[in-house]
Design a protein around this motif. Sequence first.
Motif, short mmCIF file in Angstrom:
data_model
loop_
_atom_site.label_atom_id
_atom_site.label_comp_id
_atom_site.label_asym_id
_atom_site.label_seq_id
_atom_site.Cartn_x
_atom_site.Cartn_y
_atom_site.Cartn_z
N PRO A 1 0.82 -1.23 0.00
CA PRO A 1 0.00 0.00 0.00
C PRO A 1 0.84 1.27 0.00
O PRO A 1 0.49 2.25 -0.64
CB PRO A 1 -0.82 -0.13 1.28
CG PRO A 1 -0.93 -1.60 1.50
CD PRO A 1 0.41 -2.15 1.05
N GLU A 2 1.98 1.27 0.69
CA GLU A 2 2.86 2.44 0.67
C GLU A 2 3.38 2.70 -0.74
O GLU A 2 3.50 3.85 -1.15
CB GLU A 2 4.04 2.25 1.63
CG GLU A 2 3.71 2.59 3.05
CD GLU A 2 4.91 2.53 3.96
OE1 GLU A 2 4.95 3.34 4.89
OE2 GLU A 2 5.81 1.69 3.77
N GLU A 3 3.67 1.63 -1.48
CA GLU A 3 4.13 1.79 -2.85
C GLU A 3 3.06 2.42 -3.74
O GLU A 3 3.36 3.00 -4.76
CB GLU A 3 4.55 0.43 -3.43
CG GLU A 3 5.80 -0.12 -2.79
CD GLU A 3 6.12 -1.54 -3.22
OE1 GLU A 3 5.44 -2.08 -4.12
OE2 GLU A 3 7.05 -2.12 -2.64
N LEU A 4 1.78 2.31 -3.34
CA LEU A 4 0.67 2.89 -4.08
C LEU A 4 0.27 4.25 -3.52
O LEU A 4 -0.81 4.74 -3.78
CB LEU A 4 -0.52 1.93 -4.06
CG LEU A 4 -0.27 0.59 -4.74
CD1 LEU A 4 -1.45 -0.35 -4.52
CD2 LEU A 4 0.00 0.78 -6.22
N ALA A 5 1.14 4.86 -2.73
CA ALA A 5 1.00 6.21 -2.19
C ALA A 5 0.01 6.32 -1.03
O ALA A 5 -0.43 7.41 -0.71
CB ALA A 5 0.65 7.21 -3.29
N TYR A 6 -0.33 5.22 -0.39
CA TYR A 6 -1.09 5.29 0.85
C TYR A 6 -0.11 5.61 1.97
O TYR A 6 1.03 5.14 1.98
CB TYR A 6 -1.77 3.96 1.17
CG TYR A 6 -2.93 3.63 0.27
CD1 TYR A 6 -4.19 4.17 0.52
CD2 TYR A 6 -2.78 2.76 -0.79
CE1 TYR A 6 -5.26 3.85 -0.30
CE2 TYR A 6 -3.85 2.44 -1.62
CZ TYR A 6 -5.09 2.99 -1.36
OH TYR A 6 -6.14 2.68 -2.17
N THR A 7 -0.54 6.40 2.92
CA THR A 7 0.28 6.66 4.10
C THR A 7 -0.09 5.62 5.14
O THR A 7 -1.26 5.48 5.50
CB THR A 7 0.01 8.07 4.65
OG1 THR A 7 0.33 9.02 3.63
CG2 THR A 7 0.83 8.34 5.89
N ILE A 8 0.89 4.91 5.63
CA ILE A 8 0.68 3.84 6.58
C ILE A 8 1.27 4.26 7.93
O ILE A 8 2.43 4.67 8.00
CB ILE A 8 1.36 2.53 6.12
CG1 ILE A 8 0.94 2.16 4.70
CG2 ILE A 8 1.10 1.40 7.12
CD1 ILE A 8 -0.51 1.86 4.51
N LEU A 9 0.49 4.14 8.98
CA LEU A 9 0.97 4.38 10.34
C LEU A 9 0.93 3.03 11.04
O LEU A 9 -0.10 2.37 11.08
CB LEU A 9 0.08 5.37 11.07
CG LEU A 9 -0.13 6.72 10.39
CD1 LEU A 9 -1.18 7.53 11.12
CD2 LEU A 9 1.18 7.48 10.33
N GLU A 10 2.05 2.60 11.60
CA GLU A 10 2.13 1.29 12.24
C GLU A 10 2.29 1.45 13.74
O GLU A 10 2.91 2.40 14.22
CB GLU A 10 3.31 0.50 11.70
CG GLU A 10 3.19 0.15 10.23
CD GLU A 10 4.35 -0.69 9.74
OE1 GLU A 10 4.48 -1.84 10.20
OE2 GLU A 10 5.13 -0.16 8.92
N ALA A 11 1.72 0.48 14.47
CA ALA A 11 1.85 0.45 15.92
C ALA A 11 2.16 -0.98 16.34
O ALA A 11 1.66 -1.93 15.74
CB ALA A 11 0.55 0.92 16.58
#
Length: 100
Positions: free
Chosen positions: A7-17
């Motif tokens: 998803p990050e490669e598709l320009a989604y911003t990912i927040l991980e915890a």
Amino acid sequence: MVAAEQPEELAYTILEAGDGSSALKILNSSIPIDLLITDVGLQNGMNGRQLSDAAQVKRSDLKVLFITGHGENAVLNHGHLDQGMHVMTNPFQMGTLLAA
């Protein structure tokens, strides 16, 4: 971690915890969040359904995607999922995650 890469490669911003309490800190912030993707089984006490329920106190319109290897019953609340909630069982194809 793998589920976050494509998803990050598709320009989604990912927040991980790393656990539910860390995720809840992010969810209680003012950061715009469109979708919570959580495993049903989380470490350190809180499960994915409890995280979702706690997050929706502040973000009532938050959409949730549960990922589980235990089947849909693991996240059902009295026999149903709330509006905006969906379940995807492991294993899954990355395309299925992106479509969800």
